[in-house]
Design a protein around this motif. Structure first.
Motif, PDB file in Angstrom:
ATOM      1  N   LEU A  39     -24.565  -9.375  84.588  1.00  0.00           N
ATOM      2  CA  LEU A  39     -25.960  -9.427  83.814  1.00  0.00           C
ATOM      3  C   LEU A  39     -25.692  -9.953  82.567  1.00  0.00           C
ATOM      4  O   LEU A  39     -26.330 -10.886  82.089  1.00  0.00           O
ATOM      5  CB  LEU A  39     -26.161  -8.156  83.865  1.00  0.00           C
ATOM      6  CG  LEU A  39     -27.793  -7.591  83.094  1.00  0.00           C
ATOM      7  CD1 LEU A  39     -28.349  -6.465  83.998  1.00  0.00           C
ATOM      8  CD2 LEU A  39     -27.309  -7.427  81.559  1.00  0.00           C
ATOM      9  N   TYR A 165     -31.717  -0.977  86.265  1.00  0.00           N
ATOM     10  CA  TYR A 165     -32.121   0.224  86.782  1.00  0.00           C
ATOM     11  C   TYR A 165     -31.788   1.312  85.793  1.00  0.00           C
ATOM     12  O   TYR A 165     -32.136   2.407  85.820  1.00  0.00           O
ATOM     13  CB  TYR A 165     -31.457   0.485  87.951  1.00  0.00           C
ATOM     14  CG  TYR A 165     -29.764   0.280  87.993  1.00  0.00           C
ATOM     15  CD1 TYR A 165     -29.273  -0.871  87.869  1.00  0.00           C
ATOM     16  CD2 TYR A 165     -29.056   1.428  87.952  1.00  0.00           C
ATOM     17  CE1 TYR A 165     -28.073  -1.021  87.876  1.00  0.00           C
ATOM     18  CE2 TYR A 165     -27.753   1.259  87.826  1.00  0.00           C
ATOM     19  CZ  TYR A 165     -27.116   0.054  87.731  1.00  0.00           C
ATOM     20  OH  TYR A 165     -25.892  -0.116  87.540  1.00  0.00           O
ATOM     21  N   ILE A 189     -31.110  -5.715  90.966  1.00  0.00           N
ATOM     22  CA  ILE A 189     -30.302  -5.326  92.155  1.00  0.00           C
ATOM     23  C   ILE A 189     -31.799  -5.306  93.029  1.00  0.00           C
ATOM     24  O   ILE A 189     -32.714  -5.595  93.027  1.00  0.00           O
ATOM     25  CB  ILE A 189     -29.803  -3.906  91.903  1.00  0.00           C
ATOM     26  CG1 ILE A 189     -30.944  -2.832  91.462  1.00  0.00           C
ATOM     27  CG2 ILE A 189     -28.740  -3.736  90.969  1.00  0.00           C
ATOM     28  CD1 ILE A 189     -30.252  -1.468  91.488  1.00  0.00           C
TER      29      ILE A 189
HETATM   30  O1  F6P Z   1     -27.127  -5.698  88.031  1.00  0.00           O
HETATM   31  C1  F6P Z   1     -26.105  -4.968  88.225  1.00  0.00           C
HETATM   32  C2  F6P Z   1     -24.901  -4.797  87.072  1.00  0.00           C
HETATM   33  O2  F6P Z   1     -25.500  -4.264  86.141  1.00  0.00           O
HETATM   34  C3  F6P Z   1     -24.258  -6.141  86.791  1.00  0.00           C
HETATM   35  O3  F6P Z   1     -24.401  -6.223  85.379  1.00  0.00           O
HETATM   36  C4  F6P Z   1     -22.892  -5.888  86.859  1.00  0.00           C
HETATM   37  O4  F6P Z   1     -22.479  -6.508  88.045  1.00  0.00           O
HETATM   38  C5  F6P Z   1     -22.785  -4.309  87.062  1.00  0.00           C
HETATM   39  O5  F6P Z   1     -24.167  -4.007  87.488  1.00  0.00           O
HETATM   40  C6  F6P Z   1     -22.148  -3.732  86.141  1.00  0.00           C
HETATM   41  O6  F6P Z   1     -22.025  -2.438  86.202  1.00  0.00           O
HETATM   42  P1  F6P Z   1     -21.527  -1.568  85.112  1.00  0.00           P
HETATM   43  O7  F6P Z   1     -22.270  -1.856  83.698  1.00  0.00           O
HETATM   44  O8  F6P Z   1     -22.001  -0.196  85.503  1.00  0.00           O
HETATM   45  O9  F6P Z   1     -20.044  -1.771  85.058  1.00  0.00           O
END
Ligand code: F6P
Length: 494
Positions: A39, A165, A189
């Motif tokens: 993201l 989310y 997602i």
């Molecule tokens: O959209 C899903 C996401 O937020 C992406 O940014 C990324 O691939 C992943 O999940 C990162 O997860 P976290 O921030 O929990 O490491």
């Protein structure tokens, strides 16, 4: 007000993870490192084209120190290309943040939206979860909302752009404080179908859907997730649905619901692929590689379906002894969310399965599955250049950026084997070998088919993906979303 995609806009971007995270180097000086995750990588390019204030959680001690020094206000930062932006780090209460991230956001919302529960066993919506919601998810969303409202006082014409989310409740909180705010929310997602949302108690699933419907625009990667959301709004909160226009009316407001798949900055990837750290890693991979390389690059997330992927590779080896010693699988896995038991247990299962396959087949220095557990982006890009088969077999995945990044820089006419439940499949389906993520036998066959495919055919498919990704790049994604907003923002603000 007009909001055109190509225009430079004032944006307040809100996401849990920020574009940088601070730490200290060996000499004790403050350093800003790259924030992790797809993201953030994708959104960073917004900074070059718009006046961005980014509101994100303070993740490290040094982030919290930066937030404290500025009294919680935004600090001036610069992106890698020199573009200026403002970064506002929100230092949440640590216990509230733990409940927010380690109980609600990931093992609950993420699991729900990726259909990851076997319902006879999980979840238990117990007092712990209710507590984590009310004393974790709610206050963290309130803190995000309060930061946004303060930023809006400073720049009332800014558009608020929520992501993912972690912040489903914040849009309604901001709307209550600033009724004429223009806001969009991009959900990275999948959206589960309404029946699966029924696992979540009524007041909680309602809060999620109503939180999102406080936005002027809600957008998803694919038509599939968008359709699920539209139906869920009708089924779960009784909203009035104009399906053909993608408009939901609820509590006297209307929300436009669209889909635009996120993408990558093709130029940035080409540069990366030619950079010295990537070339160095590529030399190391090329030295060690066998005749054929099957690659997977994932976070160690149960939704990525790594264990089944290894099983499939084991079945393939069983069926094709002629490939023994000639092909290996390189699994570059970024350890993810390890404070959450489901994730640390899954990492154990991944290691066990790789071991089981290797114990069965390895001989004479040939290790069928080479498992590397590390966050090493240059090495991942180097491996992208070297694969013959890229395996992406996610159970469900909002998009899956690996399936766009890797073919763009691949130099071997590699074939992509792609789960039909990834968002990217909606775009890339015609050029990939499609697999059902639960069908390990089918995945084994796809690996064999990819390795046997004539060069011309492999090239045709790779070119197809590359042309698509170059045309539908990150800038096109951002412009499309801002164009959507133009349609809804003009009547709202006049
Ligand atoms: O959209 C899903 C996401 O937020 C992406 O940014 C990324 O691939 C992943 O999940 C990162 O997860 P976290 O921030 O929990 O490491």
């Amino acid at each position: 007000m007009r909001v055109k995609g190509e225009q430079r806009r004032k944006l307040i971007v809100v996401s849990n993870r920020g574009p940088v995270t601070y730490g200290r180097d060996e000499a004790g000086a403050r350093v800003a490192g790259r924030g992790g995750g797809g993201l953030v990588t994708a959104l960073r390019s917004l900074i070059a084209h718009h006046d961005v204030t980014w509101v994100a959680s303070a993740m490290t001690d040094e982030d919290r120190a930066v937030a404290a020094e500025s009294g919680g206000a935004a600090v001036e930062e610069r992106a890698r290309d020199g573009s200026p932006y403002r970064l506002r780090l929100v230092a949440h209460d640590p216990i509230a943040y733990d409940w927010f991230y380690n109980v609600v956001s990931n093992p609950t919302l993420w699991f729900l939206q990726h259909y990851m529960w076997g319902l006879p066993q999980a979840p238990d919506i117990d007092l712990g979860l209710h507590n984590a919601w009310f004393n974790g998810y709610v206050p963290v969303n309130e803190a995000f909302a309060a930061a946004v409202v303060e930023e809006l006082e400073r720049q009332p014409e800014a558009i608020v752009f929520f992501h993912d989310y972690h912040v489903y409740l914040a849009p309604a909180m901001v709307r209550e404080a600033v009724p004429d705010v223009v806001s969009a929310h991009f959900v990275h997602i999948p959206w589960a179908q309404s029946d699966y949302w029924h696992v979540f108690p009524d007041h909680l699933r309602r809060a999620v859907h109503e939180g999102l419907l406080a936005n002027d625009l809600v957008s998803f990667h694919t038509a599939r997730w968008r359709r699920n959301f539209l139906r869920a709004c009708e089924d779960l909160v009784g909203a009035e649905l104009h399906f053909d226009r993608g408009v939901v009316e609820h509590k006297g407001r209307s929300t436009l619901v669209t889909s635009h798949a996120i993408s990558i900055d093709a130029g940035e990837f080409a540069e990366l692929a030619a950079s010295e750290p990537v070339l160095e890693e590529e030399r190391l991979i090329a030295e060690r590689r066998r005749e054929h390389l099957v690659l997977r690059v994932d976070r160690t997330d149960p939704s990525k379906n790594i264990v089944r992927g290894f099983r499939a590779f084991g079945i393939f080896l069983d069926q094709h002894p002629e490939h023994h010693g000639r092909v290996s699988m390189l699994a570059l896995l970024d350890p993810s969310r390890q404070d959450i038991p489901e994730y640390s247990e899954y990492l154990g299962a991944v290691q066990r399965e790789a071991r089981a396959v290797n114990d069965r087949f390895q001989f004479d220095g040939w290790v069928p599955i080479e498992l590397e557990i590390a966050d090493d982006f240059p090495r991942a890009v180097a491996a992208y250049k070297q694969y013959d088969v890229l395996l992406v077999n996610a159970v469900y995945d909002g998009l899956n950026l690996v399936s766009k990044e890797a073919p763009l820089v691949n130099t071997r006419d590699g074939v992509v084997v792609l789960s039909e439940n990834t968002g990217a499949h909606e775009e890339l389906g015609e050029w990939v070998l499609t697999v059902n993520p639960f069908d390990v036998y089918g995945q084994a066959q796809a690996i064999a088919e990819a390795l046997a495919m004539p060069t011309e055919e492999r090239r045709r498919r790779g070119e197809g993906i590359r042309a698509h990704v170059r045309e539908h790049d990150l800038e096109a994604w951002a412009a499309a979303l801002l164009d959507d907003l133009a349609a809804v923002a003009a009547p709202a603000r006049g």
